[in-house]
Design an enzyme around this catalytic site. Structure first.
Site, PDB file in Angstrom:
ATOM      1  N   ARG A   1      -9.562   0.906   9.138  1.00  0.00           N
ATOM      2  CA  ARG A   1      -9.158  -0.471   9.384  1.00  0.00           C
ATOM      3  C   ARG A   1     -10.291  -1.298   9.980  1.00  0.00           C
ATOM      4  O   ARG A   1     -10.127  -2.488  10.238  1.00  0.00           O
ATOM      5  CB  ARG A   1      -7.967  -0.489  10.338  1.00  0.00           C
ATOM      6  CG  ARG A   1      -6.637  -0.643   9.615  1.00  0.00           C
ATOM      7  CD  ARG A   1      -5.551  -0.611  10.651  1.00  0.00           C
ATOM      8  NE  ARG A   1      -4.350  -1.303  10.282  1.00  0.00           N
ATOM      9  CZ  ARG A   1      -3.301  -0.750   9.668  1.00  0.00           C
ATOM     10  NH1 ARG A   1      -3.341   0.499   9.296  1.00  0.00           N
ATOM     11  NH2 ARG A   1      -2.231  -1.454   9.427  1.00  0.00           N
TER      12      ARG A   1
ATOM     13  N   LYS B   1       0.839  -1.218   0.000  1.00  0.00           N
ATOM     14  CA  LYS B   1       0.000   0.000   0.000  1.00  0.00           C
ATOM     15  C   LYS B   1       0.869   1.262   0.000  1.00  0.00           C
ATOM     16  O   LYS B   1       0.669   2.163  -0.799  1.00  0.00           O
ATOM     17  CB  LYS B   1      -0.934   0.021   1.226  1.00  0.00           C
ATOM     18  CG  LYS B   1      -1.853  -1.173   1.336  1.00  0.00           C
ATOM     19  CD  LYS B   1      -2.749  -1.087   2.563  1.00  0.00           C
ATOM     20  CE  LYS B   1      -2.008  -1.134   3.891  1.00  0.00           C
ATOM     21  NZ  LYS B   1      -1.273  -2.398   4.144  1.00  0.00           N
TER      22      LYS B   1
ATOM     23  N   ARG C   1      11.478  -5.878   5.057  1.00  0.00           N
ATOM     24  CA  ARG C   1      11.189  -4.453   4.869  1.00  0.00           C
ATOM     25  C   ARG C   1      12.142  -3.563   5.663  1.00  0.00           C
ATOM     26  O   ARG C   1      12.422  -3.812   6.831  1.00  0.00           O
ATOM     27  CB  ARG C   1       9.747  -4.155   5.305  1.00  0.00           C
ATOM     28  CG  ARG C   1       9.421  -2.672   5.313  1.00  0.00           C
ATOM     29  CD  ARG C   1       7.961  -2.380   5.194  1.00  0.00           C
ATOM     30  NE  ARG C   1       7.200  -2.729   6.388  1.00  0.00           N
ATOM     31  CZ  ARG C   1       5.887  -2.540   6.500  1.00  0.00           C
ATOM     32  NH1 ARG C   1       5.192  -2.040   5.490  1.00  0.00           N
ATOM     33  NH2 ARG C   1       5.268  -2.887   7.612  1.00  0.00           N
TER      34      ARG C   1
ATOM     35  N   ARG D   1      11.175  -1.821  11.280  1.00  0.00           N
ATOM     36  CA  ARG D   1      10.122  -1.458  12.229  1.00  0.00           C
ATOM     37  C   ARG D   1      10.031  -2.479  13.351  1.00  0.00           C
ATOM     38  O   ARG D   1      10.181  -3.673  13.129  1.00  0.00           O
ATOM     39  CB  ARG D   1       8.772  -1.368  11.496  1.00  0.00           C
ATOM     40  CG  ARG D   1       8.592  -0.040  10.786  1.00  0.00           C
ATOM     41  CD  ARG D   1       7.398   0.009   9.900  1.00  0.00           C
ATOM     42  NE  ARG D   1       6.196  -0.627  10.427  1.00  0.00           N
ATOM     43  CZ  ARG D   1       5.023  -0.612   9.798  1.00  0.00           C
ATOM     44  NH1 ARG D   1       4.910   0.012   8.635  1.00  0.00           N
ATOM     45  NH2 ARG D   1       3.976  -1.209  10.304  1.00  0.00           N
TER      46      ARG D   1
ATOM     47  N   ARG E   1      -1.020  -8.966  13.410  1.00  0.00           N
ATOM     48  CA  ARG E   1      -1.551  -7.984  12.452  1.00  0.00           C
ATOM     49  C   ARG E   1      -2.328  -8.665  11.342  1.00  0.00           C
ATOM     50  O   ARG E   1      -3.353  -8.152  10.892  1.00  0.00           O
ATOM     51  CB  ARG E   1      -0.396  -7.145  11.882  1.00  0.00           C
ATOM     52  CG  ARG E   1       0.095  -6.090  12.872  1.00  0.00           C
ATOM     53  CD  ARG E   1       1.549  -5.734  12.656  1.00  0.00           C
ATOM     54  NE  ARG E   1       1.772  -5.027  11.421  1.00  0.00           N
ATOM     55  CZ  ARG E   1       2.939  -5.061  10.750  1.00  0.00           C
ATOM     56  NH1 ARG E   1       3.943  -5.798  11.206  1.00  0.00           N
ATOM     57  NH2 ARG E   1       3.070  -4.383   9.645  1.00  0.00           N
TER      58      ARG E   1
HETATM   59  P1  ADP Z   1       1.290  -1.727   7.584  1.00  0.00           P
HETATM   60  O1  ADP Z   1       1.802  -0.786   6.519  1.00  0.00           O
HETATM   61  O2  ADP Z   1       2.261  -2.790   7.906  1.00  0.00           O
HETATM   62  O3  ADP Z   1      -0.079  -2.230   7.313  1.00  0.00           O
HETATM   63  P2  ADP Z   1       0.784   0.633   9.163  1.00  0.00           P
HETATM   64  O4  ADP Z   1       1.986   1.487   9.060  1.00  0.00           O
HETATM   65  O5  ADP Z   1      -0.393   0.977   8.322  1.00  0.00           O
HETATM   66  O6  ADP Z   1       1.221  -0.881   8.898  1.00  0.00           O
HETATM   67  O7  ADP Z   1       0.293   0.534  10.664  1.00  0.00           O
HETATM   68  C1  ADP Z   1       1.175   0.179  11.693  1.00  0.00           C
HETATM   69  C2  ADP Z   1       0.410   0.110  12.997  1.00  0.00           C
HETATM   70  O8  ADP Z   1      -0.141   1.408  13.294  1.00  0.00           O
HETATM   71  C3  ADP Z   1      -0.794  -0.832  13.000  1.00  0.00           C
HETATM   72  O9  ADP Z   1      -0.446  -2.169  13.264  1.00  0.00           O
HETATM   73  C4  ADP Z   1      -1.633  -0.204  14.135  1.00  0.00           C
HETATM   74  O10 ADP Z   1      -1.079  -0.510  15.401  1.00  0.00           O
HETATM   75  C5  ADP Z   1      -1.403   1.287  13.911  1.00  0.00           C
HETATM   76  N1  ADP Z   1      -2.436   1.832  12.997  1.00  0.00           N
HETATM   77  C6  ADP Z   1      -2.235   2.357  11.758  1.00  0.00           C
HETATM   78  N2  ADP Z   1      -3.398   2.756  11.212  1.00  0.00           N
HETATM   79  C7  ADP Z   1      -4.369   2.484  12.121  1.00  0.00           C
HETATM   80  C8  ADP Z   1      -5.783   2.644  12.144  1.00  0.00           C
HETATM   81  N3  ADP Z   1      -6.449   3.156  11.096  1.00  0.00           N
HETATM   82  N4  ADP Z   1      -6.457   2.240  13.260  1.00  0.00           N
HETATM   83  C9  ADP Z   1      -5.808   1.722  14.308  1.00  0.00           C
HETATM   84  N5  ADP Z   1      -4.481   1.529  14.349  1.00  0.00           N
HETATM   85  C10 ADP Z   1      -3.767   1.899  13.273  1.00  0.00           C
HETATM   86  P1  ADP Z   2       2.183  -1.864   3.199  1.00  0.00           P
HETATM   87  O1  ADP Z   2       2.214  -0.368   3.159  1.00  0.00           O
HETATM   88  O2  ADP Z   2       0.984  -2.449   2.523  1.00  0.00           O
HETATM   89  O3  ADP Z   2       2.387  -2.403   4.565  1.00  0.00           O
HETATM   90  P2  ADP Z   2       4.778  -1.684   1.865  1.00  0.00           P
HETATM   91  O4  ADP Z   2       4.520  -0.781   0.728  1.00  0.00           O
HETATM   92  O5  ADP Z   2       5.512  -1.148   3.027  1.00  0.00           O
HETATM   93  O6  ADP Z   2       3.400  -2.395   2.330  1.00  0.00           O
HETATM   94  O7  ADP Z   2       5.544  -2.967   1.294  1.00  0.00           O
HETATM   95  C1  ADP Z   2       5.924  -4.042   2.159  1.00  0.00           C
HETATM   96  C2  ADP Z   2       7.305  -4.571   1.755  1.00  0.00           C
HETATM   97  O8  ADP Z   2       7.216  -5.272   0.510  1.00  0.00           O
HETATM   98  C3  ADP Z   2       8.352  -3.491   1.527  1.00  0.00           C
HETATM   99  O9  ADP Z   2       9.591  -4.016   1.927  1.00  0.00           O
HETATM  100  C4  ADP Z   2       8.303  -3.236   0.025  1.00  0.00           C
HETATM  101  O10 ADP Z   2       9.541  -2.754  -0.490  1.00  0.00           O
HETATM  102  C5  ADP Z   2       7.971  -4.626  -0.523  1.00  0.00           C
HETATM  103  N1  ADP Z   2       7.084  -4.627  -1.697  1.00  0.00           N
HETATM  104  C6  ADP Z   2       6.037  -3.804  -1.953  1.00  0.00           C
HETATM  105  N2  ADP Z   2       5.417  -4.153  -3.097  1.00  0.00           N
HETATM  106  C7  ADP Z   2       6.074  -5.251  -3.581  1.00  0.00           C
HETATM  107  C8  ADP Z   2       5.899  -6.086  -4.748  1.00  0.00           C
HETATM  108  N3  ADP Z   2       4.913  -5.882  -5.629  1.00  0.00           N
HETATM  109  N4  ADP Z   2       6.762  -7.118  -4.905  1.00  0.00           N
HETATM  110  C9  ADP Z   2       7.756  -7.340  -4.007  1.00  0.00           C
HETATM  111  N5  ADP Z   2       7.975  -6.606  -2.903  1.00  0.00           N
HETATM  112  C10 ADP Z   2       7.153  -5.557  -2.684  1.00  0.00           C
END
Ligand code: ADP
Ligand code: ADP
Ligand code: ZN
Length: 210
Positions: free
Chosen positions: A88, A13, A122, A154, A165
């Site tokens: 979420r 995302k 990541r 992270r 998660r």
């Molecule tokens: P990822 O990209 O791995 O999905 P995020 O960066 O979006 O993770 O979120 C990391 C953490 O921040 C989540 O696991 C949660 O603890 C918190 N968080 C982010 N967005 C929300 C939301 N909309 N509601 C509640 N918690 C959130």
């Molecule tokens: P999210 O925001 O959904 O948690 P990220 O954009 O942070 O996901 O991507 C998660 C991990 O996967 C990062 O290390 C990123 O560089 C890698 N990644 C993202 N898209 C792809 C893809 N299409 N193929 C392989 N690796 C990817």
């Protein structure tokens, strides 16, 4: 364009949101990034959020919704945005409807096995850039291409928090797909493609809608 990116943690995302925002001049609003920035500044909100994030739990809704509402009321959002990581759950989605109308919800679909691999590799930067030691490495090892800062892993990209998660995603967030399908706003993208492949699929879908 008022877009919402949905998908399990690690689906891509953030990676896609950055490129899509660049292409269409949109603002990237990632709730996780906001919480991490608050924590790095040691604000009360940030310290509280971090205690939930490290365990892989969601930050309580009252805090999160208030924060998003404030962010969306800022001037730079009027020309469009990508919301990444919010809503979420259904209650957050209902609150969002009271704040503004979203045009489309893009789900980046990705199976759990792939998620674990992506998250364990990541590396992120404070500026919001995201890398991967296998699939998307920076030009210089451990250093951000965009701003030159040092990359870090992270605290919640460790197996126990990842498992939690994913569980929360399937139980609490995934029902949003049905919620937005019913409203005719849903777009599904196959996340099991290269980063460029996913981006091209998103752009091609959006070009048919706008
Ligand atoms: P990822 O990209 O791995 O999905 P995020 O960066 O979006 O993770 O979120 C990391 C953490 O921040 C989540 O696991 C949660 O603890 C918190 N968080 C982010 N967005 C929300 C939301 N909309 N509601 C509640 N918690 C959130
Ligand atoms: P999210 O925001 O959904 O948690 P990220 O954009 O942070 O996901 O991507 C998660 C991990 O996967 C990062 O290390 C990123 O560089 C890698 N990644 C993202 N898209 C792809 C893809 N299409 N193929 C392989 N690796 C990817
Ligand atoms: Zn950076």
């Amino acid at each position: 364009m008022k877009l919402l990116f949905l998908g399990p943690p690690g689906a891509g995302k953030g990676t896609q949101a950055i490129s899509v925002c660049k292409k269409y001049s949109l603002v990237h609003i990632a709730t996780g990034d906001i919480f991490r920035k608050e924590f790095s500044e040691k604000s009360k909100l940030g310290v509280l959020a971090k205690s939930y994030m490290d365990k892989g739990d969601l930050v309580p809704n009252d805090i999160t919704i208030k924060m998003v509402k404030k962010r969306l009321s800022q001037d730079d959002c009027v020309n469009g945005f990508v919301l990444d990581g919010f809503p979420r759950d259904v209650s957050q989605a209902e609150s969002l409807e009271k704040i503004c109308a979203i045009d489309y919800v893009v789900e980046i679909h990705c199976p759990d096995e792939q998620i674990v691999e992506r998250l364990e590799g990541r590396l992120v930067c404070k500026c919001g850039a995201t890398y991967n030691i296998v699939t998307n490495s920076p030009k210089v090892c451990g250093i951000c291409d965009e701003c030159g800062d040092r990359l870090y892993q992270r605290d919640d990209d460790k197996s126990e928090a990842i498992r939690k998660r994913l569980e929360i995603y399937h139980g609490t967030t995934e029902p949003l797909i049905a919620f937005y399908k019913l409203k005719g706003k849903y777009i599904m993208i196959n996340g099991m493609q290269s980063i460029d492949g996913v981006f091209n699929s998103i752009v091609s879908e959006l070009s048919r809608k706008f």
